[in-house]
Design an enzyme around this catalytic site. Sequence first.
Site: not given
Ligand code: PMP
Length: 338
Positions: A49
């Site tokens: 992120k």
């Molecule tokens: N893994 C973790 C630990 C996250 O915090 C997030 C984001 N909330 C994601 C995966 C997923 O990423 P995205 O928001 O780009 O779908």
Amino acid sequence: MSQMLNSSHTGAIAAVGNTPLIRLNKLSEHTGCEILAKAEFLNPGGSVKDRIARAIILEAEAQGRLKPGGVVVEGTAGNTGIGLTMLANARGYRTIITIPDNQTQEKIDFLRLLGAEVHAVPVVPFANQQHFCHQARRLAEGLPNAIFADQFNNLANRRAHYETTGPEIWAQTGGKVDALVAAAGTGGTISGAGLFLKERNPAVRVVLADPLGSALYSYVKTGELDSDGDSMAEGIGIGRLVPNFEGAPVDDALQVDDRALVATAYHLVREEGLLLGTSAAVNVWAAARTALAMGPGHTIVTFLCDGGQRYLSRLYNPVWLAEQGHSAASTGFGFLTD
Ligand code: PMP
């Protein structure tokens, strides 16, 4: 974004991205495929992120919405808040973070340590105005010189992955990538990186890894949002269609239960030497299953979204794990097929 990310940027923001692509040796050998994983836990804030935190802050600065002394407000499962707060600290902004109170204490403590004003709020459905996203939006609207980062709707999120994650994967694999496997929290990673790779090669197969309790597996399979069950996975799974996921070029979806998550997480620690978070385990299990389904000789890329230090009190705590009905016992490679 790429124009905004120029050589005048130094400090923490310049250290985001360009993460290594790690070959998961044991799983690669077992499946006969190359299973490669982006080491997103090596970003300065410790997660994937950071990429979108950078994009959102730079875009708001460029648009004149974020000025010195300004405030960044966000609703987050933790990692976006951590990325935003680290970069905000480095660039002279304050952050206010709303977070559901069922996330690990480690993430909440880390946010407070960084200096964020943290509001841990009860978990309620999105339709309820007390949902953490609505609370963040209202807080931002009520403050002068504040922006709502808005990771679910703000397309700077998807763009960050289209402009950085996708091109990095293409370059690091020399264009040899057969499948991209990713879970979705906002959908930014799978849609942004997926769109970039499909533009380069339409044959790249994009597979969603979805935990129980999320409605996206059903959406990909049937076109209807529907969910069932629950998961210990944090930061992934969505119950509604959000702009950063809409239009994601997803070919297929795999549902990943907590048994598979736990077995994969412990495989990664013991066999690959990597202590990772819950979503990384979901991703890696789905990547290995995709490899088995596609057959030997393929290259599968996935994401190690954050590190395991954020989950010591749960996934890596044998007492908590046993309370959930799980154990860290090794099953060889049985966890891929059981
Ligand atoms: N893994 C973790 C630990 C996250 O915090 C997030 C984001 N909330 C994601 C995966 C997923 O990423 P995205 O928001 O780009 O779908």
